[in-house]
Motif scaffolding. Structure first.
Motif: not given
Length: 113
Positions: A70-78, A80-87
């Motif tokens: 959820s932390a990664i998805l919220l960072g990407v969604g709100f 503007g962080e980049t979703l990487l392959t390792q994520h």
């Protein structure tokens, strides 16, 4: 628990922060703190104990594995962080781990009930 710890920390907060020397918070600030207290804390505790009663402690603790997802998805969604392959790979590992720990999927694949 939260109320008792807050009451116990009032003397320490008064000693450390000296709130009488700080500027008076705005109405927006006071409402934001109330919102955090009412929604993020009180509602979370109500949901937590309702899920605990229904699903049990073991299943409830499995939810903690979803915090990084959820932390990664919220960072990407709100943010503007980049979703990487390792994520994505890490989320997959977490998903597989949850499925194995839960056991229902493994039993179904083996043909059991």
């Amino acid at each position: 628990m939260t109320s008792a710890s807050s009451l116990m920390l009032i003397p320490l907060a008064g000693f450390m922060d000296k709130p009488w020397e700080l500027p008076t918070p705005s109405t927006d600030t006071i409402l934001a703190v109330f919102g955090i207290a009412a929604l993020s804390t009180a509602l979370a505790y109500i949901l937590y104990f309702a899920i605990l009663k229904r699903a049990g402690a073991s299943n409830l603790l499995l939810v903690t594995f979803l915090i990084p997802v959820s932390a990664i998805l919220l960072g990407v969604g709100f943010l503007g962080e980049t979703l990487l392959t390792q994520h994505i790979a890490g989320m997959g590992v977490i998903g597989v781990g949850l499925a194995v720990i839960d056991g229902r999927l493994v039993r179904r694949l083996r043909g059991g009930k």
